[in-house]
Design a protein around this motif. Sequence first.
Motif, PDB file in Angstrom:
ATOM      1  N   THR A  54       2.029   1.916  -3.230  1.00 28.45           N
ATOM      2  CA  THR A  54       2.299   2.629  -2.655  1.00 28.45           C
ATOM      3  C   THR A  54       2.986   3.905  -3.325  1.00 28.45           C
ATOM      4  N   THR A  55       3.669   3.419  -4.097  1.00 25.20           N
ATOM      5  CA  THR A  55       4.489   4.843  -4.026  1.00 25.20           C
ATOM      6  C   THR A  55       3.976   5.851  -5.635  1.00 25.20           C
TER       7      THR A  55
ATOM      8  N   LYS B 294      -3.133  -6.593   6.156  1.00 26.32           N
ATOM      9  CA  LYS B 294      -4.348  -7.091   5.900  1.00 26.32           C
ATOM     10  C   LYS B 294      -4.554  -8.644   6.407  1.00 26.32           C
TER      11      LYS B 294
ATOM     12  N   ALA C 146       1.130   0.984   5.422  1.00 29.34           N
ATOM     13  CA  ALA C 146       2.004   1.757   4.881  1.00 29.34           C
ATOM     14  C   ALA C 146       1.043   3.168   4.023  1.00 29.34           C
ATOM     15  N   VAL C 147       0.090   3.173   4.273  1.00 27.22           N
ATOM     16  CA  VAL C 147      -0.807   4.789   3.229  1.00 27.22           C
ATOM     17  C   VAL C 147      -1.735   5.185   4.555  1.00 27.22           C
ATOM     18  N   THR C 148      -2.285   3.927   5.788  1.00 26.66           N
ATOM     19  CA  THR C 148      -3.468   5.047   6.180  1.00 26.66           C
ATOM     20  C   THR C 148      -2.703   5.632   7.132  1.00 26.66           C
TER      21      THR C 148
ATOM     22  N   MET D 234       5.370  -9.230  -5.138  1.00 28.11           N
ATOM     23  CA  MET D 234       4.840  -8.732  -4.524  1.00 28.11           C
ATOM     24  C   MET D 234       3.584  -8.880  -5.971  1.00 28.11           C
TER      25      MET D 234
ATOM     26  N   TYR E 266       1.564   7.006   5.959  1.00 29.73           N
ATOM     27  CA  TYR E 266       1.917   8.324   5.123  1.00 29.73           C
ATOM     28  C   TYR E 266       1.016   9.469   5.890  1.00 29.73           C
ATOM     29  N   SER E 267      -0.418   8.766   5.796  1.00 31.99           N
ATOM     30  CA  SER E 267      -1.871   9.498   6.219  1.00 31.99           C
ATOM     31  C   SER E 267      -1.797   9.664   7.520  1.00 31.99           C
TER      32      SER E 267
ATOM     33  N   CYS F  98       4.325  -2.309   3.317  1.00 29.13           N
ATOM     34  CA  CYS F  98       4.496  -2.332   1.618  1.00 29.13           C
ATOM     35  C   CYS F  98       5.637  -1.360   1.897  1.00 29.13           C
ATOM     36  N   SER F  99       5.855  -0.683   0.406  1.00 27.67           N
ATOM     37  CA  SER F  99       7.206   0.347   0.168  1.00 27.67           C
ATOM     38  C   SER F  99       6.374   1.368   1.458  1.00 27.67           C
ATOM     39  N   ILE F 100       7.608   1.928   1.309  1.00 27.71           N
ATOM     40  CA  ILE F 100       6.944   3.071   2.479  1.00 27.71           C
ATOM     41  C   ILE F 100       7.289   4.678   0.945  1.00 27.71           C
ATOM     42  N   PRO F 101       5.215   4.969   0.916  1.00 34.79           N
ATOM     43  CA  PRO F 101       5.725   5.686   0.066  1.00 34.79           C
ATOM     44  C   PRO F 101       6.520   7.029  -0.103  1.00 34.79           C
ATOM     45  N   PRO F 102       7.128   7.484  -0.591  1.00 31.13           N
ATOM     46  CA  PRO F 102       7.737   8.509  -0.526  1.00 31.13           C
ATOM     47  C   PRO F 102       7.536   9.373   0.018  1.00 31.13           C
TER      48      PRO F 102
ATOM     49  N   GLN G 212      11.050  -0.800  -0.120  1.00 31.51           N
ATOM     50  CA  GLN G 212      12.073   0.434  -0.635  1.00 31.51           C
ATOM     51  C   GLN G 212      11.818   1.474   0.445  1.00 31.51           C
TER      52      GLN G 212
ATOM     53  N   SER H 261      -6.365   4.361   0.005  1.00 31.01           N
ATOM     54  CA  SER H 261      -7.536   5.012   1.371  1.00 31.01           C
ATOM     55  C   SER H 261      -8.004   5.748   1.288  1.00 31.01           C
TER      56      SER H 261
ATOM     57  N   ASP I  62      -3.997 -10.636  -4.427  1.00 32.10           N
ATOM     58  CA  ASP I  62      -4.893  -9.850  -4.549  1.00 32.10           C
ATOM     59  C   ASP I  62      -4.194 -10.028  -6.105  1.00 32.10           C
TER      60      ASP I  62
END
Lengths: 247, 342
Positions: A176-177, B262, B287-289, B203, B292-293, B318-322, B29, A206, B208
């Motif tokens: 994600t980073t 998931k 963390a993403v959808t 990880m 972050y988004s 997951c890690s926080i998108p910075p 993180q 995504s 996956d």
Amino acid sequence: MATVDLNSVFVRYDLKKEVIEKSVSTSKDVLLQAVITAVVDGDEDAIPGAVNAAFAAHDPMDIIKDGLVKGMAEVSRLWDEGVYFLPQTIISSDAMLAGIEICEEKMGKAMDKKGVVITHTAEGDIHDLGQKIVNALLRANGFEVVDLGKDVPVDDVISAVKKYKPVMVTGTALMTTTMTAFKKIASRLTHDHNELPFVCGGGAVSLEYVNSFDTGIWGKDAQQAPGMAEDAVSGKSWSQIREKYNG
Amino acid sequence: MSEMSNRERFLAKMAGQETDRTPVFCADQTATYEQMEHLQAFWPEAHCKAKDMATLASGAYHMLGFDAVRVPFCQTIEAEVLGCTPKHAGREGLPSIDVHPFKIGDPVKPLPDNFLELGRIPELINAVKMLKEEVGDKVAVIGGIIGPYSIAASLVGVIDILKMSFKNPEKLVPYLDLAEQAGTALAQALVEAGADVICIEDMMASMDMISPKIYKTSVAPWETRQIKSISVPVILHICGNLDLIIDDIAETGVTAISVEPKVDAPAAKEKLSKYDRFIPLIGGVDAVTTLYSGSPEQVAQVTVDAINQGYDMIAPGCSIPPGSTLENLKAMVIGAQRQKAD
């Protein structure tokens, strides 16, 4: 007609029983079946013997298409069904690539390529496994792959595009980073008036993120890559490809 | 019940006790660009210097309102000391491993006696001490280490470890042993420095990447050994869908499990409820959808839903998108408060 006992393959892999009961795509040709089995089995050592034996009755192109690629399709199916995990698919793709190399040598020249695709894994990301599968499937389908590898800086992607003039670019990211690099690549390319389809995929990526910038197309899984590249070769624009796959 | 401090809330839930609301934190993180600007502590310095590391980590408490703070931010500290060459990523990114020092089969030297004095390890230990001194009475302090399989992957390369895990896992044993010893030694040092909890990020042990069989053969035995050697509660974070290995993870003896959305949370909770100890399920926010988004409102709603679904502690998967916004991160805490009020 040869019957191949796939049970032994599955026993070795410690697989679930229900898979054995499902129909497995196989060849009625014993020589091609040996090639398929070596790929499904991920048995790189068995590939030279199987491929060379198949030359007795088949030309190299057919061995690629009806043996090696067909075996990999079987691996993809097992992957989709959650039966195969990544290590098996990597080992199978190694076997397939080893077989393609032998066939290409036999042909005396590389297969005619449909076009160039540049693939890379995002800067900072060391997980390039998804990309490896994308590479293997694109190559098996007749594309020339310029493999920039993992942990690739934005600048390197931009200069590779200028150098190789691809029909499509792909990016994968599992962390994600790291995925924010994709937006930068897309904006650098469109700034240069280069509206190449830019397919992005991988665990961290995504649909919403990839469709938030121009030229971005979200790749759900590696198997979509060859079809997208075919569409790009046939002249479809990034927005048409996005519409088709990301609807 | 009366309002608890962040630290009380976090540690009580880890111990299976009642809390005033669901705790919120991140097992991975926590740094973002906005926190860096506000706290004037930036990458890459915060990967290398104790003061910057601690300052940036404290943002999770001061700015986000999380119930725990955590160091480090990257996943390369142990691997670097064991001979991997990191590639630095400047102000915006995390260091990654550029060069893997071993080919499988190469001999392995024992863990150096002065392991804890090498590379960035002293800085990490100091960062934990600083956090403990500055905010440790108000908020839980988490020391992060990397799991044995993931360090081993850095040592020999990802593709090679995956192939060998499948073909001949015995050959990985020396690297897994070294990796486990390194992580365990670091964990003990972080505990002595004041860490309330250790988080193991493994990880590469994600489904996956590997299969349930490989988890049982090449991952769980080393995680188990490591967890047994750590004297404080341990969180294990593994990415991806873990539905097939939730029981295997629980059997490592871990205190709590941090997962991505998931994972089928209700099914996981049901499996975990069979153990005679309470095993908190951590996660719930993608963390993403989402983080972050999404919008702050979406984050808050996802948080409420995740608690109702069975998550015991709220965290990104997951890690926080910075690049995530402060508003979105704070919305996790808002969601947890709202869920309590409902």
